[in-house]
Scaffold this motif. Structure first.
Motif, PDB file in Angstrom:
ATOM      1  N   TRP A 167       0.810  -1.217   0.000  1.00  0.00           N
ATOM      2  CA  TRP A 167       0.000   0.000   0.000  1.00  0.00           C
ATOM      3  C   TRP A 167       0.844   1.269   0.000  1.00  0.00           C
ATOM      4  O   TRP A 167       0.437   2.309  -0.506  1.00  0.00           O
ATOM      5  CB  TRP A 167      -0.915  -0.018   1.228  1.00  0.00           C
ATOM      6  CG  TRP A 167      -1.564   1.292   1.557  1.00  0.00           C
ATOM      7  CD1 TRP A 167      -1.170   2.181   2.510  1.00  0.00           C
ATOM      8  CD2 TRP A 167      -2.719   1.863   0.934  1.00  0.00           C
ATOM      9  NE1 TRP A 167      -2.005   3.278   2.540  1.00  0.00           N
ATOM     10  CE2 TRP A 167      -2.977   3.093   1.570  1.00  0.00           C
ATOM     11  CE3 TRP A 167      -3.568   1.452  -0.091  1.00  0.00           C
ATOM     12  CZ2 TRP A 167      -4.036   3.924   1.219  1.00  0.00           C
ATOM     13  CZ3 TRP A 167      -4.624   2.277  -0.448  1.00  0.00           C
ATOM     14  CH2 TRP A 167      -4.851   3.484   0.199  1.00  0.00           C
ATOM     15  N   THR A 168       2.057   1.207   0.555  1.00  0.00           N
ATOM     16  CA  THR A 168       2.895   2.403   0.706  1.00  0.00           C
ATOM     17  C   THR A 168       3.189   3.049  -0.637  1.00  0.00           C
ATOM     18  O   THR A 168       3.578   2.379  -1.597  1.00  0.00           O
ATOM     19  CB  THR A 168       4.214   2.038   1.396  1.00  0.00           C
ATOM     20  OG1 THR A 168       3.927   1.393   2.639  1.00  0.00           O
ATOM     21  CG2 THR A 168       5.049   3.275   1.659  1.00  0.00           C
ATOM     22  N   ALA A 169       2.977   4.366  -0.716  1.00  0.00           N
ATOM     23  CA  ALA A 169       3.257   5.117  -1.942  1.00  0.00           C
ATOM     24  C   ALA A 169       4.756   5.388  -2.045  1.00  0.00           C
ATOM     25  O   ALA A 169       5.392   5.793  -1.071  1.00  0.00           O
ATOM     26  CB  ALA A 169       2.486   6.427  -1.954  1.00  0.00           C
ATOM     27  N   ARG A 170       5.299   5.164  -3.236  1.00  0.00           N
ATOM     28  CA  ARG A 170       6.718   5.394  -3.482  1.00  0.00           C
ATOM     29  C   ARG A 170       6.886   6.056  -4.842  1.00  0.00           C
ATOM     30  O   ARG A 170       6.228   5.672  -5.809  1.00  0.00           O
ATOM     31  CB  ARG A 170       7.507   4.084  -3.450  1.00  0.00           C
ATOM     32  CG  ARG A 170       7.513   3.385  -2.095  1.00  0.00           C
ATOM     33  CD  ARG A 170       8.373   2.121  -2.143  1.00  0.00           C
ATOM     34  NE  ARG A 170       8.464   1.488  -0.841  1.00  0.00           N
ATOM     35  CZ  ARG A 170       7.617   0.580  -0.372  1.00  0.00           C
ATOM     36  NH1 ARG A 170       6.588   0.211  -1.146  1.00  0.00           N
ATOM     37  NH2 ARG A 170       7.771   0.051   0.821  1.00  0.00           N
ATOM     38  N   GLY A 171       7.794   7.045  -4.919  1.00  0.00           N
ATOM     39  CA  GLY A 171       8.026   7.744  -6.178  1.00  0.00           C
ATOM     40  C   GLY A 171       6.946   8.793  -6.431  1.00  0.00           C
ATOM     41  O   GLY A 171       6.048   9.017  -5.613  1.00  0.00           O
ATOM     42  N   THR A 172       7.046   9.443  -7.591  1.00  0.00           N
ATOM     43  CA  THR A 172       6.090  10.498  -7.946  1.00  0.00           C
ATOM     44  C   THR A 172       5.645  10.359  -9.395  1.00  0.00           C
ATOM     45  O   THR A 172       6.307   9.715 -10.210  1.00  0.00           O
ATOM     46  CB  THR A 172       6.712  11.895  -7.760  1.00  0.00           C
ATOM     47  OG1 THR A 172       7.863  12.015  -8.613  1.00  0.00           O
ATOM     48  CG2 THR A 172       7.105  12.149  -6.322  1.00  0.00           C
ATOM     49  N   VAL A 173       4.499  10.968  -9.702  1.00  0.00           N
ATOM     50  CA  VAL A 173       3.995  11.081 -11.066  1.00  0.00           C
ATOM     51  C   VAL A 173       3.596  12.535 -11.286  1.00  0.00           C
ATOM     52  O   VAL A 173       3.244  13.250 -10.353  1.00  0.00           O
ATOM     53  CB  VAL A 173       2.792  10.151 -11.329  1.00  0.00           C
ATOM     54  CG1 VAL A 173       3.207   8.700 -11.278  1.00  0.00           C
ATOM     55  CG2 VAL A 173       1.675  10.415 -10.325  1.00  0.00           C
ATOM     56  N   THR A 174       3.654  12.975 -12.535  1.00  0.00           N
ATOM     57  CA  THR A 174       3.315  14.361 -12.855  1.00  0.00           C
ATOM     58  C   THR A 174       1.888  14.513 -13.353  1.00  0.00           C
ATOM     59  O   THR A 174       1.387  15.631 -13.466  1.00  0.00           O
ATOM     60  CB  THR A 174       4.282  14.915 -13.917  1.00  0.00           C
ATOM     61  OG1 THR A 174       4.208  14.079 -15.089  1.00  0.00           O
ATOM     62  CG2 THR A 174       5.705  14.921 -13.392  1.00  0.00           C
ATOM     63  N   ALA A 175       1.221  13.403 -13.678  1.00  0.00           N
ATOM     64  CA  ALA A 175      -0.143  13.462 -14.196  1.00  0.00           C
ATOM     65  C   ALA A 175      -0.928  12.272 -13.684  1.00  0.00           C
ATOM     66  O   ALA A 175      -0.356  11.263 -13.260  1.00  0.00           O
ATOM     67  CB  ALA A 175      -0.145  13.484 -15.727  1.00  0.00           C
ATOM     68  N   ILE A 176      -2.248  12.404 -13.744  1.00  0.00           N
ATOM     69  CA  ILE A 176      -3.145  11.336 -13.309  1.00  0.00           C
ATOM     70  C   ILE A 176      -3.634  10.581 -14.546  1.00  0.00           C
ATOM     71  O   ILE A 176      -4.365  11.140 -15.359  1.00  0.00           O
ATOM     72  CB  ILE A 176      -4.348  11.898 -12.543  1.00  0.00           C
ATOM     73  CG1 ILE A 176      -3.870  12.722 -11.338  1.00  0.00           C
ATOM     74  CG2 ILE A 176      -5.276  10.780 -12.083  1.00  0.00           C
ATOM     75  CD1 ILE A 176      -4.978  13.470 -10.640  1.00  0.00           C
ATOM     76  N   PRO A 177      -3.230   9.328 -14.713  1.00  0.00           N
ATOM     77  CA  PRO A 177      -3.656   8.592 -15.915  1.00  0.00           C
ATOM     78  C   PRO A 177      -5.129   8.231 -15.858  1.00  0.00           C
ATOM     79  O   PRO A 177      -5.741   8.167 -14.788  1.00  0.00           O
ATOM     80  CB  PRO A 177      -2.764   7.352 -15.888  1.00  0.00           C
ATOM     81  CG  PRO A 177      -2.437   7.157 -14.445  1.00  0.00           C
ATOM     82  CD  PRO A 177      -2.356   8.530 -13.853  1.00  0.00           C
ATOM     83  N   LYS A 178      -5.700   7.981 -17.017  1.00  0.00           N
ATOM     84  CA  LYS A 178      -7.094   7.565 -17.112  1.00  0.00           C
ATOM     85  C   LYS A 178      -7.292   6.241 -16.387  1.00  0.00           C
ATOM     86  O   LYS A 178      -6.515   5.308 -16.558  1.00  0.00           O
ATOM     87  CB  LYS A 178      -7.493   7.418 -18.585  1.00  0.00           C
ATOM     88  CG  LYS A 178      -8.952   7.033 -18.781  1.00  0.00           C
ATOM     89  CD  LYS A 178      -9.291   6.934 -20.256  1.00  0.00           C
ATOM     90  CE  LYS A 178     -10.752   6.535 -20.462  1.00  0.00           C
ATOM     91  NZ  LYS A 178     -11.099   6.433 -21.908  1.00  0.00           N
ATOM     92  N   GLY A 179      -8.335   6.185 -15.572  1.00  0.00           N
ATOM     93  CA  GLY A 179      -8.632   4.968 -14.836  1.00  0.00           C
ATOM     94  C   GLY A 179      -7.954   4.865 -13.494  1.00  0.00           C
ATOM     95  O   GLY A 179      -8.195   3.900 -12.757  1.00  0.00           O
ATOM     96  N   ALA A 180      -7.098   5.830 -13.138  1.00  0.00           N
ATOM     97  CA  ALA A 180      -6.398   5.780 -11.864  1.00  0.00           C
ATOM     98  C   ALA A 180      -7.349   6.076 -10.708  1.00  0.00           C
ATOM     99  O   ALA A 180      -8.450   6.604 -10.893  1.00  0.00           O
ATOM    100  CB  ALA A 180      -5.240   6.781 -11.860  1.00  0.00           C
ATOM    101  N   VAL A 181      -6.917   5.733  -9.507  1.00  0.00           N
ATOM    102  CA  VAL A 181      -7.683   6.005  -8.289  1.00  0.00           C
ATOM    103  C   VAL A 181      -6.829   6.872  -7.368  1.00  0.00           C
ATOM    104  O   VAL A 181      -5.643   6.602  -7.168  1.00  0.00           O
ATOM    105  CB  VAL A 181      -8.073   4.692  -7.581  1.00  0.00           C
ATOM    106  CG1 VAL A 181      -8.674   4.972  -6.208  1.00  0.00           C
ATOM    107  CG2 VAL A 181      -9.061   3.911  -8.432  1.00  0.00           C
ATOM    108  N   LEU A 182      -7.432   7.920  -6.822  1.00  0.00           N
ATOM    109  CA  LEU A 182      -6.729   8.829  -5.933  1.00  0.00           C
ATOM    110  C   LEU A 182      -7.020   8.495  -4.481  1.00  0.00           C
ATOM    111  O   LEU A 182      -8.150   8.154  -4.125  1.00  0.00           O
ATOM    112  CB  LEU A 182      -7.151  10.273  -6.207  1.00  0.00           C
ATOM    113  CG  LEU A 182      -6.960  10.795  -7.639  1.00  0.00           C
ATOM    114  CD1 LEU A 182      -7.330  12.269  -7.705  1.00  0.00           C
ATOM    115  CD2 LEU A 182      -5.545  10.567  -8.134  1.00  0.00           C
ATOM    116  N   SER A 183      -5.999   8.616  -3.640  1.00  0.00           N
ATOM    117  CA  SER A 183      -6.151   8.459  -2.199  1.00  0.00           C
ATOM    118  C   SER A 183      -5.132   9.372  -1.535  1.00  0.00           C
ATOM    119  O   SER A 183      -4.500  10.197  -2.212  1.00  0.00           O
ATOM    120  CB  SER A 183      -5.949   6.995  -1.784  1.00  0.00           C
ATOM    121  OG  SER A 183      -4.661   6.550  -2.170  1.00  0.00           O
ATOM    122  N   THR A 184      -4.971   9.267  -0.239  1.00  0.00           N
ATOM    123  CA  THR A 184      -4.000  10.106   0.459  1.00  0.00           C
ATOM    124  C   THR A 184      -3.060   9.245   1.280  1.00  0.00           C
ATOM    125  O   THR A 184      -3.394   8.124   1.680  1.00  0.00           O
ATOM    126  CB  THR A 184      -4.704  11.117   1.375  1.00  0.00           C
ATOM    127  OG1 THR A 184      -5.580  10.429   2.258  1.00  0.00           O
ATOM    128  CG2 THR A 184      -5.482  12.134   0.567  1.00  0.00           C
TER     129      THR A 184
END
Length: 263
Positions: A167-184
């Motif tokens: 579950w741990t978030a690692r790294g970064t992305v500059t955009a939100i791809p289609k179909g992605a899910v956002l959380s915190t």
């Protein structure tokens, strides 16, 4: 004779009006299918036909247990998490629940049981797995078990195989791809033992590999702290009952909702 002619003309005129210019709301009892379309907000074409056919979702009474989460992709395919539990009232420690995964393939007429990566839940722990569909044949599950609460599972072949993740978030992305899910993801806390988080970052669950990464340009989400207050300094007043200052709660949100334009 004149009265008969006048009556005939009146009947013809009324018949013509009712055929070409219907007055008042449609009678939903005369055409159940049409009434269903009108009552569900389906996008209809100029002639009343469906512009986008709705998929038919079959029932599945033969599947084991009960479905506690059901999710669908845009093409009508879907995944369901099921649980079948055995309870021992005299000895609750003997309780257990088996977890299953059912899949509805695109255009399929039946749900099929596929390989489940989830463990048997024993005792009174209950069912807490979380499911997200990231596109056709793609699904992501967070296990949320007592032994491995952060372990995740990802499939790209309709549940025929699963890849373990975290579950741990690692790294970064500059955009939100289609179909992605956002959380915190919590990135700063006052007291880790009390699980009090003061600052979150937005994480993006990728439909390509099922991994969570931080959104590089995402806003900073503070939980009850002024924007420039040092960690440990409490504000004089709280912004609300357990609400981040921006009004965003740490609950996964489909990207189509958070970013309707797909950006």
């Amino acid at each position: 004779m004149a009265a008969g002619v006048i009556g005939l003309l009146t009947a013809l005129l009324l018949t013509g009006c009712s055929a070409d210019e219907p007055s008042g709301p449609p009678d939903r009892g005369q055409n159940p299918e049409r009434a269903e379309e009108l009552g569900t907000g389906v996008d209809l074409g100029p002639g009343g036909e469906r512009s986008v056919p709705l998929p038919r979702i079959p029932s599945a009474p033969g599947l084991p247990g009960w479905a506690h989460q059901v999710r669908f992709a845009a093409d009508g395919s879907g995944f369901a998490l099921l649980a079948q539990c055995v309870e021992d009232a005299a000895t609750p420690d003997n309780n257990f629940c088996r977890q299953y995964v059912a899949v509805l393939d695109r255009g399929g007429s039946t749900w099929a049981l596929r390989r489940s990566p989830l463990p048997v839940v024993r005792g009174g722990a209950g069912i807490s797995a979380d499911l997200h569909v990231l596109g056709p044949a793609r699904a992501w599950i967070r296990e949320n078990s007592d032994k491995r609460p952060r372990r995740t599972w990802f499939t790209v072949d309709g549940g025929r195989s699963w890849r373990a993740g975290d579950w741990t978030a690692r790294g970064t992305v500059t955009a939100i791809p289609k179909g992605a899910v956002l959380s915190t993801e919590c990135v700063s806390s006052l007291d880790p033992e009390e699980q009090e988080c003061t600052q979150y970052r937005i994480a993006v669950l990728s439909p390509q590999d099922g991994r969570r990464r931080f959104l590089r340009q995402g806003p900073s989400l503070l939980w009850g702290l002024p924007a420039k207050a040092p960690i440990g300094q409490q504000p004089p007043t709280a912004p609300g009952p357990r609400q981040p200052r921006t009004g965003v709660t740490p609950v996964p949100v489909p990207a189509s909702v958070a970013e309707p334009d797909g950006s």
